[in-house]
Write an enzyme that holds these catalytic residues in place. Structure first.
Site, PDB file in Angstrom:
ATOM      1  N   ASN A 221      30.683  45.266  35.381  1.00 22.05           N
ATOM      2  CA  ASN A 221      29.304  45.706  35.607  1.00 22.05           C
ATOM      3  C   ASN A 221      28.517  44.649  36.380  1.00 22.05           C
ATOM      4  O   ASN A 221      29.061  43.640  36.837  1.00 22.05           O
ATOM      5  CB  ASN A 221      28.627  46.052  34.273  1.00 22.05           C
ATOM      6  N   THR A 244      31.144  52.359  41.690  1.00 18.50           N
ATOM      7  CA  THR A 244      32.218  53.076  42.363  1.00 18.50           C
ATOM      8  C   THR A 244      31.656  54.193  43.233  1.00 18.50           C
ATOM      9  O   THR A 244      30.561  54.705  42.994  1.00 18.50           O
ATOM     10  CB  THR A 244      33.213  53.628  41.335  1.00 18.50           C
ATOM     11  N   GLN A 266      34.522  61.326  40.215  1.00 12.72           N
ATOM     12  CA  GLN A 266      34.007  59.991  40.488  1.00 12.72           C
ATOM     13  C   GLN A 266      32.688  59.766  39.763  1.00 12.72           C
ATOM     14  O   GLN A 266      32.408  58.670  39.266  1.00 12.72           O
ATOM     15  CB  GLN A 266      33.818  59.804  41.997  1.00 12.72           C
ATOM     16  N   HIS A 269      32.367  58.243  36.093  1.00 19.26           N
ATOM     17  CA  HIS A 269      32.508  56.815  35.801  1.00 19.26           C
ATOM     18  C   HIS A 269      31.225  56.221  35.253  1.00 19.26           C
ATOM     19  O   HIS A 269      31.234  55.447  34.289  1.00 19.26           O
ATOM     20  CB  HIS A 269      32.887  56.050  37.072  1.00 19.26           C
ATOM     21  N   GLU A 335      34.440  53.144  49.340  1.00 18.80           N
ATOM     22  CA  GLU A 335      35.520  52.606  48.506  1.00 18.80           C
ATOM     23  C   GLU A 335      36.705  53.566  48.527  1.00 18.80           C
ATOM     24  O   GLU A 335      37.850  53.165  48.766  1.00 18.80           O
ATOM     25  CB  GLU A 335      35.007  52.421  47.080  1.00 18.80           C
ATOM     26  N   HIS A 336      36.436  54.841  48.247  1.00 18.52           N
ATOM     27  CA  HIS A 336      37.456  55.891  48.315  1.00 18.52           C
ATOM     28  C   HIS A 336      37.013  56.907  49.362  1.00 18.52           C
ATOM     29  O   HIS A 336      35.883  57.407  49.287  1.00 18.52           O
ATOM     30  CB  HIS A 336      37.600  56.630  46.984  1.00 18.52           C
ATOM     31  N   ASP A 369      43.819  56.476  41.286  1.00 18.41           N
ATOM     32  CA  ASP A 369      43.354  55.737  40.116  1.00 18.41           C
ATOM     33  C   ASP A 369      44.492  55.415  39.163  1.00 18.41           C
ATOM     34  O   ASP A 369      44.433  54.408  38.439  1.00 18.41           O
ATOM     35  CB  ASP A 369      42.290  56.555  39.368  1.00 18.41           C
ATOM     36  N   GLU A 423      35.745  15.127  72.004  1.00 24.26           N
ATOM     37  CA  GLU A 423      34.965  15.401  70.796  1.00 24.26           C
ATOM     38  C   GLU A 423      34.302  14.149  70.239  1.00 24.26           C
ATOM     39  O   GLU A 423      33.671  14.208  69.178  1.00 24.26           O
ATOM     40  CB  GLU A 423      35.860  16.045  69.730  1.00 24.26           C
ATOM     41  N   HIS A 428      40.713   9.686  65.891  1.00 23.38           N
ATOM     42  CA  HIS A 428      41.757  10.711  65.893  1.00 23.38           C
ATOM     43  C   HIS A 428      42.846  10.347  66.896  1.00 23.38           C
ATOM     44  O   HIS A 428      44.042  10.450  66.611  1.00 23.38           O
ATOM     45  CB  HIS A 428      41.164  12.077  66.269  1.00 23.38           C
TER      46      HIS A 428
END
Length: 443
Positions: A221, A244, A266, A269, A335-336, A369, A423, A428
């Site tokens: 959550n 979701t 869906q 949920h 999402e789906h 799912d 640089e 280096h």
């Protein structure tokens, strides 16, 4: 009747679509102030603080955070045989898919004597969160554990909220799923306190060490999401999951019964779940509205479904044609995403932004799912534009191994020196030059 947005005749840009399309409003920032004291207390006091918050938020505090092994085995012994068989099938299918995701190490010879190998190394220890709340989610145990195991993770722990009706243990179906997967470490901690304890670890009430993890995955959550945000500088996270969502791109060939059923599935949920239909058929939209009313009357969680479908995050989007519908769903980045159109596979191949794509009449989201073999931990809130769902790759780190011999380094040393000068980082270049002190041939 679902709210409608009519985009027919519109030539909306992607930016305009993102502002126009229905989307749930979950502002994680609003709860950060409530969650931070929980994180701080558990960082300071560990398991005792986590158990205290469990008592406060879940109404129960188990004797120890770690669930005794005998309780995990007991849950498996007592599970409904049909549920056990279904979980076993889900595990088997998920394992088939995720086993094929494992990357192999690749070595590239850049020059004679100079190679770079990309090694894929599993994360050392992971925490897999399985929520409680409105439903029981043994499927989320499968979706988190299987890819971690296939990646070769050495150590994993599943954390799930304690349940008052089960003497402070996680739901027995969660424990049974863990047993089927060979998971022996389960913590009876939920919410933000679970994320904090996984991040910082501690000592259990019986003196057992609760080792911290390197990565936390799994949905939760808004408080779980806020805790992930607060802890992500210390521990890795998979994503900040929002409510979701499902989007369905459909034309007049789609079955209104199937479309309505999938939107309702869906919506059950959570009251903040989003269900969006994108269609070029007013007739289908009308039929889906009618069918939703018929099906809601016989669904178990009718009040929850009705609130979700009536919220600002759900609705019907009318478009001129499937091409415009594709523009809409790519901007929405669900999402789906279900494709219920003529030649659905060809339409699905044109989708560029979705957590998972479900093709045709016989690939509903509910299949994904549970038993498709795919993973159901997916990017939400439009993040599918740039993020992927949970997979074996989530639990792997790509590490480059550089192996040059003397001749190979000497061959490229002049370029290193020149770039270090460009640089303004001369040390280096010196780190290379000094290896060949006295040599006149540094090209």
């Amino acid at each position: 009747m679902l709210a409608r947005t009519d985009l027919r005749g519109a030539n909306a840009t992607t930016a305009q679509l993102r502002r126009t399309l229905p989307r749930g409003a979950t502002d994680v920032d609003t709860v950060l102030g409530q969650v931070k004291p929980v994180i701080d207390a558990i960082r300071e006091h560990g398991a005792s603080a986590a158990l205290d918050y469990g008592k406060k938020f879940d109404g129960v505090a188990p004797e120890t955070v770690r669930v005794p092994g005998e309780q995990i085995e007991k849950a498996l012994a007592e599970i409904d045989p049909d549920v056990r068989a279904a979980l076993a099938e889900a595990i088997d299918r998920a394992r088939k898919v995720h086993a094929d995701q494992r990357r192999t190490d690749v070595t590239t010879e850049v020059s004679p004597g100079g190679t770079v190998t990309e090694r894929w190394i599993p994360v050392g220890r992971v925490g897999l969160y399985v929520p409680g709340g409105n439903a029981v989610y043994p499927s989320s145990v499968v979706m988190n554990v299987v890819p971690a195991q296939e990646a070769g993770v050495d150590s994993l722990v599943v954390s799930s909220p304690p349940q008052a009706q089960f003497d402070g243990l996680p739901h027995p179906t969660i424990l049974a799923a863990c047993a089927l997967l060979g998971v022996t470490e389960v913590w009876a901690v939920g919410g933000a306190q679970a994320v904090a304890l996984l991040t910082y670890g501690g000592t259990d009430t019986d003196g057992t060490d609760l080792d911290p993890v390197d990565l936390i995955t799994g949905p939760g959550n808004i408080y779980v999401t806020a805790a992930k945000r607060l802890c992500r500088s210390v521990v890795g996270i998979d994503s900040e999951a929002g409510p979701t969502e499902i989007a369905i791109l459909a034309d007049s060939s789609a079955s209104p019964v199937n479309v309505a059923a999938d939107m309702i599935s869906q919506a059950e949920h959570d009251v903040m779940a989003a269900s969006v239909l994108v269609t070029d058929s007013v007739e289908l939209a009308d039929a889906v509205d009618t069918e939703i009313e018929v099906q809601i009357s016989r669904t178990k969680h009718a009040d929850r479904v009705r609130e979700a479908l009536g919220g600002s995050q759900s609705g019907i989007i009318l478009v001129d044609n499937v091409d415009q519908g594709l523009q809409v769903v790519n901007a929405y980045a669900a999402e789906h995403l279900e494709i219920q159109t003529r030649d659905a596979a060809a339409v699905a191949a044109r989708v560029r932004s979705a957590g998972a794509i479900f093709v045709g009449d016989y690939s509903p989201v509910s299949l994904g799912d549970y038993c498709a073999g795919s993973n159901h931990v997916l990017p939400t809130s439009g993040s599918a534009r740039y993020a992927s769902g949970l997979s074996v790759q989530t639990f792997l780190r790509g590490v480059h191994v550089i192996d040059y011999d003397e001749a190979a380094l000497k061959e490229v040393s002049g370029h290193v020196l020149n770039l270090s000068k460009a640089e303004d980082l001369p040390a280096h270049g010196e780190a290379v030059r000094l290896r060949f002190a006295g040599s006149e041939d540094l090209r």
